[in-house]
Scaffold this motif. Sequence first.
Motif, PDB file in Angstrom:
ATOM      1  N   ASP A  83      33.989  37.658  47.259  1.00  0.00           N
ATOM      2  CA  ASP A  83      35.310  37.090  47.530  1.00  0.00           C
ATOM      3  C   ASP A  83      36.110  37.883  48.555  1.00  0.00           C
ATOM      4  O   ASP A  83      37.267  37.573  48.823  1.00  0.00           O
ATOM      5  CB  ASP A  83      36.113  36.993  46.234  1.00  0.00           C
ATOM      6  CG  ASP A  83      36.527  38.360  45.690  1.00  0.00           C
ATOM      7  OD1 ASP A  83      35.800  39.364  45.928  1.00  0.00           O
ATOM      8  OD2 ASP A  83      37.585  38.440  45.023  1.00  0.00           O
ATOM      9  N   GLN A  84      35.485  38.894  49.184  1.00  0.00           N
ATOM     10  CA  GLN A  84      36.241  39.800  50.045  1.00  0.00           C
ATOM     11  C   GLN A  84      36.508  39.255  51.441  1.00  0.00           C
ATOM     12  O   GLN A  84      37.419  39.724  52.117  1.00  0.00           O
ATOM     13  CB  GLN A  84      35.504  41.141  50.223  1.00  0.00           C
ATOM     14  CG  GLN A  84      35.165  41.881  48.957  1.00  0.00           C
ATOM     15  CD  GLN A  84      33.767  41.590  48.482  1.00  0.00           C
ATOM     16  OE1 GLN A  84      33.503  40.500  48.008  1.00  0.00           O
ATOM     17  NE2 GLN A  84      32.858  42.547  48.595  1.00  0.00           N
ATOM     18  N   HIS A  85      35.697  38.307  51.900  1.00  0.00           N
ATOM     19  CA  HIS A  85      35.734  37.911  53.305  1.00  0.00           C
ATOM     20  C   HIS A  85      35.938  36.414  53.435  1.00  0.00           C
ATOM     21  O   HIS A  85      35.319  35.617  52.722  1.00  0.00           O
ATOM     22  CB  HIS A  85      34.435  38.340  53.998  1.00  0.00           C
ATOM     23  CG  HIS A  85      34.147  39.798  53.847  1.00  0.00           C
ATOM     24  ND1 HIS A  85      32.927  40.288  53.461  1.00  0.00           N
ATOM     25  CD2 HIS A  85      34.958  40.881  54.022  1.00  0.00           C
ATOM     26  CE1 HIS A  85      32.981  41.613  53.411  1.00  0.00           C
ATOM     27  NE2 HIS A  85      34.204  41.991  53.738  1.00  0.00           N
ATOM     28  N   GLY A 124      36.544  39.634  38.174  1.00  0.00           N
ATOM     29  CA  GLY A 124      37.738  40.322  37.684  1.00  0.00           C
ATOM     30  C   GLY A 124      38.979  39.985  38.495  1.00  0.00           C
ATOM     31  O   GLY A 124      40.082  39.876  37.953  1.00  0.00           O
ATOM     32  N   ARG A 125      38.791  39.814  39.800  1.00  0.00           N
ATOM     33  CA  ARG A 125      39.934  39.469  40.656  1.00  0.00           C
ATOM     34  C   ARG A 125      40.313  37.994  40.543  1.00  0.00           C
ATOM     35  O   ARG A 125      41.493  37.642  40.609  1.00  0.00           O
ATOM     36  CB  ARG A 125      39.607  39.809  42.113  1.00  0.00           C
ATOM     37  CG  ARG A 125      39.559  41.290  42.411  1.00  0.00           C
ATOM     38  CD  ARG A 125      39.401  41.557  43.895  1.00  0.00           C
ATOM     39  NE  ARG A 125      38.065  41.237  44.386  1.00  0.00           N
ATOM     40  CZ  ARG A 125      37.087  42.125  44.528  1.00  0.00           C
ATOM     41  NH1 ARG A 125      37.278  43.385  44.171  1.00  0.00           N
ATOM     42  NH2 ARG A 125      35.902  41.754  44.999  1.00  0.00           N
ATOM     43  N   LEU A 126      39.305  37.136  40.381  1.00  0.00           N
ATOM     44  CA  LEU A 126      39.558  35.696  40.397  1.00  0.00           C
ATOM     45  C   LEU A 126      40.034  35.170  39.058  1.00  0.00           C
ATOM     46  O   LEU A 126      40.842  34.238  39.001  1.00  0.00           O
ATOM     47  CB  LEU A 126      38.284  34.952  40.818  1.00  0.00           C
ATOM     48  CG  LEU A 126      37.825  35.187  42.256  1.00  0.00           C
ATOM     49  CD1 LEU A 126      36.411  34.646  42.445  1.00  0.00           C
ATOM     50  CD2 LEU A 126      38.777  34.550  43.251  1.00  0.00           C
ATOM     51  N   ALA A 173      32.491  25.701  36.839  1.00  0.00           N
ATOM     52  CA  ALA A 173      32.109  27.088  36.572  1.00  0.00           C
ATOM     53  C   ALA A 173      31.924  27.802  37.898  1.00  0.00           C
ATOM     54  O   ALA A 173      31.619  27.176  38.923  1.00  0.00           O
ATOM     55  CB  ALA A 173      30.821  27.151  35.754  1.00  0.00           C
ATOM     56  N   VAL A 174      32.101  29.124  37.879  1.00  0.00           N
ATOM     57  CA  VAL A 174      31.922  29.956  39.063  1.00  0.00           C
ATOM     58  C   VAL A 174      31.108  31.174  38.651  1.00  0.00           C
ATOM     59  O   VAL A 174      31.463  31.872  37.695  1.00  0.00           O
ATOM     60  CB  VAL A 174      33.276  30.430  39.657  1.00  0.00           C
ATOM     61  CG1 VAL A 174      33.042  31.318  40.873  1.00  0.00           C
ATOM     62  CG2 VAL A 174      34.163  29.237  39.999  1.00  0.00           C
ATOM     63  N   LEU A 175      30.011  31.430  39.376  1.00  0.00           N
ATOM     64  CA  LEU A 175      29.229  32.646  39.171  1.00  0.00           C
ATOM     65  C   LEU A 175      29.344  33.501  40.417  1.00  0.00           C
ATOM     66  O   LEU A 175      29.221  33.002  41.545  1.00  0.00           O
ATOM     67  CB  LEU A 175      27.770  32.309  38.872  1.00  0.00           C
ATOM     68  CG  LEU A 175      27.523  31.544  37.573  1.00  0.00           C
ATOM     69  CD1 LEU A 175      26.049  31.200  37.422  1.00  0.00           C
ATOM     70  CD2 LEU A 175      28.008  32.338  36.365  1.00  0.00           C
ATOM     71  N   THR A 176      29.548  34.804  40.228  1.00  0.00           N
ATOM     72  CA  THR A 176      29.808  35.705  41.343  1.00  0.00           C
ATOM     73  C   THR A 176      29.530  37.136  40.906  1.00  0.00           C
ATOM     74  O   THR A 176      28.841  37.365  39.903  1.00  0.00           O
ATOM     75  CB  THR A 176      31.263  35.509  41.840  1.00  0.00           C
ATOM     76  OG1 THR A 176      31.474  36.286  43.020  1.00  0.00           O
ATOM     77  CG2 THR A 176      32.291  35.865  40.777  1.00  0.00           C
ATOM     78  N   THR A 177      30.021  38.115  41.650  1.00  0.00           N
ATOM     79  CA  THR A 177      29.882  39.510  41.244  1.00  0.00           C
ATOM     80  C   THR A 177      30.879  39.823  40.118  1.00  0.00           C
ATOM     81  O   THR A 177      31.917  39.159  40.006  1.00  0.00           O
ATOM     82  CB  THR A 177      30.156  40.463  42.417  1.00  0.00           C
ATOM     83  OG1 THR A 177      31.535  40.346  42.803  1.00  0.00           O
ATOM     84  CG2 THR A 177      29.263  40.133  43.617  1.00  0.00           C
ATOM     85  N   PRO A 178      30.608  40.825  39.302  1.00  0.00           N
ATOM     86  CA  PRO A 178      31.586  41.199  38.270  1.00  0.00           C
ATOM     87  C   PRO A 178      32.941  41.576  38.864  1.00  0.00           C
ATOM     88  O   PRO A 178      33.987  41.253  38.283  1.00  0.00           O
ATOM     89  CB  PRO A 178      30.916  42.394  37.580  1.00  0.00           C
ATOM     90  CG  PRO A 178      29.447  42.155  37.759  1.00  0.00           C
ATOM     91  CD  PRO A 178      29.328  41.564  39.144  1.00  0.00           C
ATOM     92  N   VAL A 214      39.389  24.920  45.914  1.00  0.00           N
ATOM     93  CA  VAL A 214      38.204  24.235  45.368  1.00  0.00           C
ATOM     94  C   VAL A 214      37.646  25.010  44.177  1.00  0.00           C
ATOM     95  O   VAL A 214      37.252  24.428  43.156  1.00  0.00           O
ATOM     96  CB  VAL A 214      37.144  24.066  46.462  1.00  0.00           C
ATOM     97  CG1 VAL A 214      35.834  23.545  45.888  1.00  0.00           C
ATOM     98  CG2 VAL A 214      37.653  23.131  47.552  1.00  0.00           C
ATOM     99  N   LEU A 215      37.629  26.311  44.302  1.00  0.00           N
ATOM    100  CA  LEU A 215      37.140  27.181  43.233  1.00  0.00           C
ATOM    101  C   LEU A 215      37.898  26.919  41.929  1.00  0.00           C
ATOM    102  O   LEU A 215      37.305  26.854  40.847  1.00  0.00           O
ATOM    103  CB  LEU A 215      37.330  28.637  43.657  1.00  0.00           C
ATOM    104  CG  LEU A 215      36.356  29.682  43.144  1.00  0.00           C
ATOM    105  CD1 LEU A 215      34.981  29.494  43.748  1.00  0.00           C
ATOM    106  CD2 LEU A 215      36.893  31.076  43.487  1.00  0.00           C
TER     107      LEU A 215
END
Length: 267
Positions: free
Chosen positions: A80-82, A108-110, A99-104, A93-94
């Motif tokens: 989500d950084q860039h 935490g931020r989202l 559901a959303v899968l991403t880095t831990p 949209v997110l």
Amino acid sequence: MTSRQGSATADRPGAATVTATYLGTATVLLRIGDLTVLTDPALDPAPADYPGARPLRRTAGPALTAAELPPVDLVLLSHDQHADNLDVTGREVLARAGAVLTTPEAAGRLGGRAEGLASWESRTVTAGATTVTVTATPARHGPEGTEHVTGPVTGFVVAYGGGALYVSGDTVRHDALAEIGARFRIDTAFLHLGDAHFPSTGDRAFSMSAREGAALARVLGARTVVPLHFDSWDHLAEDPARITEAFGAPDLAGRLRRLRPGVPEAL
């Protein structure tokens, strides 16, 4: 060696139908049976500028607007950084996705529906009659030692009835990626290329070049390779013609598949 999961052929009887619509950069709309998946939603109109330590400029907009997208069951977000992976419209949209899968760290931020996966951690996702297993895979968004600057990134393997897809996320080629080919039989690999460079970081690359993507394709053994993340932004420095050149070797003949922007295509 770890036994490999998935299937080398996605067209056997009973296999899920898979279509892909390329929206631009790293954003792809996938339909796997009854499941609708969106990768790295960057959907702002162009031109657009994003300030920061390494400013980004978008030069071409997405092939479909957010309003033209169907309801999304699952977002696979490499990081989500860039803004070329998640921008202002992409965040909207997110927020509507099932559901959303991403880095831990990104989860935490989202907050909300976002769930973080460590490398090799898996989750199952079901829509209608379709169930897939999503496994997070290693990724490194730059040369070794730059992780504190670039932040964490993940790739994904999506195993479904009849096959498996790999989405690399923004990564350079490094040794940990070889384990993906050892664990899974990859039918289609969506590789983030572009040889990303910035004036402030000299000759250090922050995504794979076409040549590195071709080398990774050999290791993965994927029957089809779809190039992503090679256009529409100033920092994607490599001439797209290099992709065709890199995959012109006899052992890679027939593997390269370029998707037409905005057009659903069966895989």
